[in-house]
Write a protein that holds these residues in place. Structure first.
Motif, PDB file in Angstrom:
ATOM      1  N   ALA A   1       0.815  -1.219   0.000  1.00  0.00           N
ATOM      2  CA  ALA A   1       0.000   0.000   0.000  1.00  0.00           C
ATOM      3  C   ALA A   1       0.847   1.267   0.000  1.00  0.00           C
ATOM      4  O   ALA A   1       0.431   2.303  -0.510  1.00  0.00           O
ATOM      5  CB  ALA A   1      -0.920  -0.009   1.208  1.00  0.00           C
TER       6      ALA A   1
ATOM      7  N   MET B   1     -12.180  -7.652   2.210  1.00  0.00           N
ATOM      8  CA  MET B   1     -12.310  -7.463   3.655  1.00  0.00           C
ATOM      9  C   MET B   1     -10.973  -7.104   4.303  1.00  0.00           C
ATOM     10  O   MET B   1     -10.910  -6.273   5.198  1.00  0.00           O
ATOM     11  CB  MET B   1     -12.880  -8.731   4.315  1.00  0.00           C
ATOM     12  N   MET B   2      -9.896  -7.785   3.877  1.00  0.00           N
ATOM     13  CA  MET B   2      -8.610  -7.560   4.534  1.00  0.00           C
ATOM     14  C   MET B   2      -7.506  -7.205   3.558  1.00  0.00           C
ATOM     15  O   MET B   2      -6.338  -7.139   3.934  1.00  0.00           O
ATOM     16  CB  MET B   2      -8.200  -8.814   5.323  1.00  0.00           C
ATOM     17  N   GLY B   3      -7.864  -6.969   2.294  1.00  0.00           N
ATOM     18  CA  GLY B   3      -6.841  -6.706   1.293  1.00  0.00           C
ATOM     19  C   GLY B   3      -6.180  -5.353   1.474  1.00  0.00           C
ATOM     20  O   GLY B   3      -6.574  -4.547   2.311  1.00  0.00           O
ATOM     21  N   GLN B   4      -5.136  -5.158   0.650  1.00  0.00           N
ATOM     22  CA  GLN B   4      -4.390  -3.900   0.694  1.00  0.00           C
ATOM     23  C   GLN B   4      -4.702  -3.105  -0.558  1.00  0.00           C
ATOM     24  O   GLN B   4      -4.804  -3.689  -1.633  1.00  0.00           O
ATOM     25  CB  GLN B   4      -2.886  -4.197   0.698  1.00  0.00           C
ATOM     26  N   PRO B   5      -4.816  -1.785  -0.446  1.00  0.00           N
ATOM     27  CA  PRO B   5      -4.999  -0.999  -1.663  1.00  0.00           C
ATOM     28  C   PRO B   5      -3.711  -1.042  -2.482  1.00  0.00           C
ATOM     29  O   PRO B   5      -2.616  -1.002  -1.919  1.00  0.00           O
ATOM     30  CB  PRO B   5      -5.273   0.403  -1.144  1.00  0.00           C
TER      31      PRO B   5
ATOM     32  N   LEU C   1     -16.297  -0.224  19.210  1.00  0.00           N
ATOM     33  CA  LEU C   1     -16.741   1.171  19.349  1.00  0.00           C
ATOM     34  C   LEU C   1     -15.944   1.894  20.429  1.00  0.00           C
ATOM     35  O   LEU C   1     -15.549   3.047  20.241  1.00  0.00           O
ATOM     36  CB  LEU C   1     -18.258   1.242  19.607  1.00  0.00           C
TER      37      LEU C   1
ATOM     38  N   GLY D   1     -11.898  -6.645   9.925  1.00  0.00           N
ATOM     39  CA  GLY D   1     -12.778  -5.675   9.263  1.00  0.00           C
ATOM     40  C   GLY D   1     -14.259  -5.944   9.418  1.00  0.00           C
ATOM     41  O   GLY D   1     -15.082  -5.218   8.861  1.00  0.00           O
TER      42      GLY D   1
ATOM     43  N   SER E   1     -16.003  -2.767  10.824  1.00  0.00           N
ATOM     44  CA  SER E   1     -16.195  -1.699   9.842  1.00  0.00           C
ATOM     45  C   SER E   1     -17.278  -2.078   8.847  1.00  0.00           C
ATOM     46  O   SER E   1     -18.064  -1.238   8.419  1.00  0.00           O
ATOM     47  CB  SER E   1     -14.910  -1.438   9.056  1.00  0.00           C
ATOM     48  N   PHE E   2     -17.299  -3.365   8.492  1.00  0.00           N
ATOM     49  CA  PHE E   2     -18.259  -3.828   7.487  1.00  0.00           C
ATOM     50  C   PHE E   2     -19.700  -3.613   7.934  1.00  0.00           C
ATOM     51  O   PHE E   2     -20.539  -3.188   7.150  1.00  0.00           O
ATOM     52  CB  PHE E   2     -18.022  -5.318   7.189  1.00  0.00           C
TER      53      PHE E   2
ATOM     54  N   CYS F   1     -20.786  -1.545  10.420  1.00  0.00           N
ATOM     55  CA  CYS F   1     -21.091  -0.273  11.096  1.00  0.00           C
ATOM     56  C   CYS F   1     -22.079   0.573  10.287  1.00  0.00           C
ATOM     57  O   CYS F   1     -21.772   0.995   9.177  1.00  0.00           O
ATOM     58  CB  CYS F   1     -19.823   0.534  11.323  1.00  0.00           C
TER      59      CYS F   1
ATOM     60  N   HIS G   1     -20.795   3.915   9.183  1.00  0.00           N
ATOM     61  CA  HIS G   1     -19.637   3.913   8.281  1.00  0.00           C
ATOM     62  C   HIS G   1     -18.388   4.455   8.969  1.00  0.00           C
ATOM     63  O   HIS G   1     -17.593   5.179   8.355  1.00  0.00           O
ATOM     64  CB  HIS G   1     -19.917   4.745   7.024  1.00  0.00           C
TER      65      HIS G   1
ATOM     66  N   VAL H   1     -11.399  -0.073  11.483  1.00  0.00           N
ATOM     67  CA  VAL H   1     -10.105  -0.727  11.253  1.00  0.00           C
ATOM     68  C   VAL H   1      -9.008   0.316  11.044  1.00  0.00           C
ATOM     69  O   VAL H   1      -7.876   0.152  11.486  1.00  0.00           O
ATOM     70  CB  VAL H   1     -10.188  -1.686  10.049  1.00  0.00           C
ATOM     71  N   GLN H   2      -9.390   1.387  10.365  1.00  0.00           N
ATOM     72  CA  GLN H   2      -8.430   2.471  10.145  1.00  0.00           C
ATOM     73  C   GLN H   2      -7.915   3.010  11.487  1.00  0.00           C
ATOM     74  O   GLN H   2      -6.721   3.216  11.668  1.00  0.00           O
ATOM     75  CB  GLN H   2      -9.130   3.591   9.370  1.00  0.00           C
TER      76      GLN H   2
ATOM     77  N   ASN I   1      -5.597   0.318  12.964  1.00  0.00           N
ATOM     78  CA  ASN I   1      -4.302   0.264  12.279  1.00  0.00           C
ATOM     79  C   ASN I   1      -3.443   1.457  12.683  1.00  0.00           C
ATOM     80  O   ASN I   1      -2.241   1.327  12.901  1.00  0.00           O
ATOM     81  CB  ASN I   1      -4.496   0.253  10.767  1.00  0.00           C
TER      82      ASN I   1
END
Lengths: 486, 357
Positions: free
Chosen positions: A91, A334-338, A386, A412, A415-416, A418, A421, A425-426, A429
């Motif tokens: 990433a 779900m867990m990939g990297q950009p 939360l 994730g 996040s999925f 929520c 939104h 996870v951000q 991390n």
């Protein structure tokens, strides 16, 4: 087979239909291959070739550095164009040391690569050594050197090998296709690994959205009573190894520990297949299966890709983009990297390249937390996402750690689900990265203090020595003078 | 084409949204509300409209003062829902200003003083309801029996305007709620067993043909709304079951112990705001615990306190007070009902490894 219930989890739309019916296809060679020297967890490999050198397919081009490392091999025959920096499959978009290879088009294997007639006659050490020499790492994405995992038998008393064919990430179908098309090879690899681990029991876990893979594996496993195929319910993150082990055996891995702590080792089917090829044919790991999918891709495919092939080459082969993707992702959604660019090469851990549209991502502006508790229900680790996010947002990282940040597997699920939104996870991390940075800073500080104190001590010693020498000289000069006076 | 990578996975999201949640709750309230608006006629319609509009207005005011953008927050439906629930707890023929003042209590004091959506400790509608009840006991306890729309003897549009905006309930319309009636009779020395005979029968109580707050009387429709919410996975069974179960059990025990003094469990369940509170107010996400075990503790607490307040305190109805009291305990309940973390004991220690050589 009796299964056990795990906590939490979510049911994302699996979207596997896009690529699931596409048989594995060999990707034609790209004009240039960029093979990074680090495609695994641990020390990077060191170059074993010179610029301009001609290499055959499967020839060692980067040697492992120490036990926690893995070698890399030429993905095809050709000429080494250079050893330099190239953007990593990561990433960050930063560059790593990479060997660039120009294929000669012959795709000629190195002569003398030969398998073992009976791998089961080898000692476990020999099997592990061959797996290490073949450059095999965890191909589910973790890229942990597989030989290190096979050697766990020396430290733990093991009883079961689990083959993780859950493939719970949406879109990805490469493990599915592998198990369908190469079931016998996967099974053979699994049996060889079980032999290396010194265990007889093998459980192959496959989610229920892959009935053909389940049937194929059940078929080839039929002659072996100690091998069982478990039909897993569809739930993310079923493929998280600790949760998979709990589903299959009811055993819970201690926090911060390994599944080996409870006597189980988990490997991916693609890893098993690579072991099969390494032991039976003597071939090192030079290619892997990659699912290219997403609604922005014209023709989703499952490709056998030589390592080092630029992502753009895969996309071109799949007919390019149907529309501009909103996100290009390596791995599952779900867990990939950009992916920072399509120039980056495919590496040992790349199981998917996804070009996702904005509709598929369904991102939204985040709004305040309404404490609905969906994240608490979804968390497979029993955490309170939360509250952790609230502490992280307020900068109270210790509070986040107290609430279990280090037990978070970053799946994730929170996040999925929520509804607000919130990029949970951000936050985690960020907090994990910040805690790691603080740890390094602290270590640096301690080290600096040690060095400064050491220096002060040395200087002090020098001064002391000087003073003493001076005093001694004074005494020496004073004595003769006194003697002269007398 | 491809922007810099700047957000973590996941790159997919469930269909859930705050707006969808609020809309679903409102949808679940529609049958019970529509029935009661019909049952209590035009004055109820006016009061309902005024209250909802006032809440939306107050939300807009608070957002403007706070310098926040109006649309995203107003559009999430939370202010409408608060107004809706508040209106449902008011006496149906109460004057218009109760709705407006209630909106001030609910949205400004109950919600935005704490920081807006998600930040409030207490359920805004209940803050308003209790604030009004304590400040204006007469207006908040002037009940009427059912006077369905378009029936003879029911106030017409013009009369209704006078009731809601003129502030006078005409003579001969007032009625007592079942809880109020039993309490008053008890204070006159008439035992519960005797006063119970003068109440509407179970059938009427269940259908809602009785005096009561604007939206609380039809148990059947409220239950249907609650089940709809469970089916839609907006709420779970934990809070409603724990609350109603506890209320029933303690009331039954009290009744068995002293039937002259304490009404029975069925009566407690079916009267007042027990159902509305259990399915729509105690289940408010923001002010109830997040874990399932915490929700059970919370629900039991609300049920127990409701019975205690109904039976021993000065007010005949106790659901609103009970919910507010338990709201204040929510952070503590959350603290003590955290789920067990994977791979750890309840105390947070890692589980013992078994395979090490």
């Amino acid at each position: 087979m009796k299964l056990f219930k795990i906590r939490g989890g979510v049911h994302p739309e699996d979207r596997k239909h896009l690529a699931a019916n596409q048989a594995i296809e060999d990707l034609p060679l790209a004009p240039l291959l960029h093979v990074p020297l680090q495609q695994h967890i641990g020390n990077p490999a060191t170059p074993a070739v010179r610029r301009g050198q001609r290499v055959a397919k499967g020839e060692l081009i980067g040697a492992a550095q120490g036990p926690m490392s893995a070698p890399v091999h030429a993905p095809t025959s050709g000429r080494i164009m250079g050893i330099g920096s190239f953007p990593a499959h990561h990433a960050s978009g930063l560059s790593v040391r990479t060997i660039t290879l120009q294929p000669d088009g012959e795709d000629r294997w190195l002569e003398g690569l030969e398998g073992v007639p009976d791998p089961f006659a080898l000692t476990p050490e020999d099997v592990a050594a061959r797996v290490a020499a073949a450059g095999i790492v965890g191909m589910g994405g973790a890229t942990f050197p597989s030989a290190v995992k096979l050697n766990l038998r020396t430290k733990y008393s093991l009883h079961t090998l689990v083959i993780n064919g859950a493939e719970c990430e949406p879109y990805l179908t490469c493990d599915d296709r592998l198990m369908r098309e190469h079931a016998a090879g996967v099974l053979d690899g699994a049996r060889i690994m079980a032999h290396a681990l010194g265990v007889s029991r093998i459980i192959i876990g496959i989610e229920n959205n892959k009935p053909q893979a389940q049937d194929a594996m059940t078929g080839v496993a039929a002659p072996y009573p100690e091998i069982r195929v478990a039909h897993l319910p569809m739930r993310f993150p079923m493929g998280s190894e600790k949760h998979l082990v709990q589903t299959l055996t009811g055993l819970e891995t201690p926090a911060r520990g390994l599944t080996a702590d409870i006597g189980i080792v988990v490997h991916n089917p693609a890893t098993a297949f690579a072991v099969h090829q390494a032991l039976r044919q003597g071939r090192p790991l030079v290619a892997r299966l990659v699912t290219v999918s997403g609604a922005a891709i014209n023709r989703p495919r499952n490709l056998r890709v030589p390592l080092g092939t630029p992502v753009q080459h895969l996309i071109d082969h799949c007919g390019g983009f149907r529309e501009d993707p909103a996100k290009l992702v390596s791995g599952g959604p779900m867990m990939g990297q950009p992916l920072p660019s399509t120039r980056v090469p495919i590496v040992k851990g790349s199981n998917g390249v996804l070009a996702l549209t904005a509709t598929e991502i369904n991102a939204g502006p985040s709004s305040p937390c309404i404490r609905c508790g969906s994240c608490v229900d979804a968390c497979p680790c029993g955490l309170l996402p939360l509250n952790m996010a609230a502490h992280a947002r307020a900068g109270d990282l210790e509070g986040t750690v107290r609430l279990g940040l280090m037990d978070c597997i970053g799946c994730g699920s929170c996040s999925f689900v929520c509804p607000s939104h919130i990029p949970l996870v951000q936050f985690f991390n960020y907090a994990k990265g910040e805690m790691a940075a603080r740890g390094r800073a602290k270590q640096k500080q301690t080290e600096t203090r040690r060095l400064v104190e050491g220096r002060a001590e040395r200087m002090e010693a020098i001064q002391r020595a000087k003073r003493e020498a001076m005093a001694a000289r004074k005494r020496d000069t004073a004595k003769p003078a006194a003697a002269a006076e007398a | 084409m491809i922007e810099t990578a700047n957000t973590s996975a996941p790159y997919t999201h469930s269909a859930a949204s705050v707006q969808k949640t609020m809309t679903t709750v409102i949808l679940a309230l529609v049958p019970a509300t529509a029935f009661n608006l019909y049952l209590f006629g035009w004055p109820a319609v006016f009061l309902f409209g005024v209250t909802v509009l006032a809440c939306v207005g107050m939300e807009a005011l608070a957002l403007t003062i706070g310098g926040r953008r109006l649309l995203p927050t107003l559009g999430d439906g939370s202010a409408v829902l608060t107004g809706w629930l508040l209106a449902m707890t008011l006496p149906p023929w109460a004057p218009w200003w109760t709705g407006v003042l209630g909106a001030v209590f609910a949205i400004l004091l109950g919600k935005h003083v704490f920081g807006g959506l998600g930040q409030n400790l207490f359920n805004p509608a209940m803050v308003a309801r209790v604030g009004l009840l304590v400040s204006f006991p007469v207006a908040l306890t002037s009940w009427v029996g059912p006077h369905p729309l378009f029936w003879t003897g029911t106030p017409g549009f013009q009369d209704a305007l006078n009731i809601t905006f003129g502030g006078q309930i005409p003579d001969g319309f007032s009625a007592a709620t079942a809880l109020g009636f039993v309490k008053t009779e008890l204070s006159r020395g008439i035992p519960v067993s005797q006063s119970m005979g003068h109440l509407p029968d179970l059938m009427d109580m269940g259908l809602g043909l009785r005096a009561g707050s604007l939206g609380e009387t039809s148990l059947v429709l409220i239950l249907a709304g609650g089940l709809f919410l469970m089916w839609k996975k907006v709420i779970t069974w934990h809070i409603p079951t724990a609350m109603l179960g506890t209320l029933f059990v303690v009331a039954t025990l009290g009744h068995l112990g002293n039937p002259e003094r304490f009404a029975d469990g069925t009566f407690h369940l079916m009267s007042g705001a027990a159902f509305l509170g259990a399915f729509f107010i105690a289940t408010d996400y923001v002010t109830s615990p997040v874990s399932k075990s915490g929700q059970i503790v919370f629900g039991c607490g609300v049920g127990l306190l409701t019975w205690v307040i109904r039976s021993f305190a000065g007010y005949p109805e106790g659901v609103a007070f009970a919910i507010l009291l338990m709201n204040s305990l929510t952070p503590i309940i959350d603290q003590y009902t955290r789920p067990r973390r994977f791979g750890r004991t309840r105390r947070g220690e890692p589980l013992a490894p078994q395979g090490e050589k």
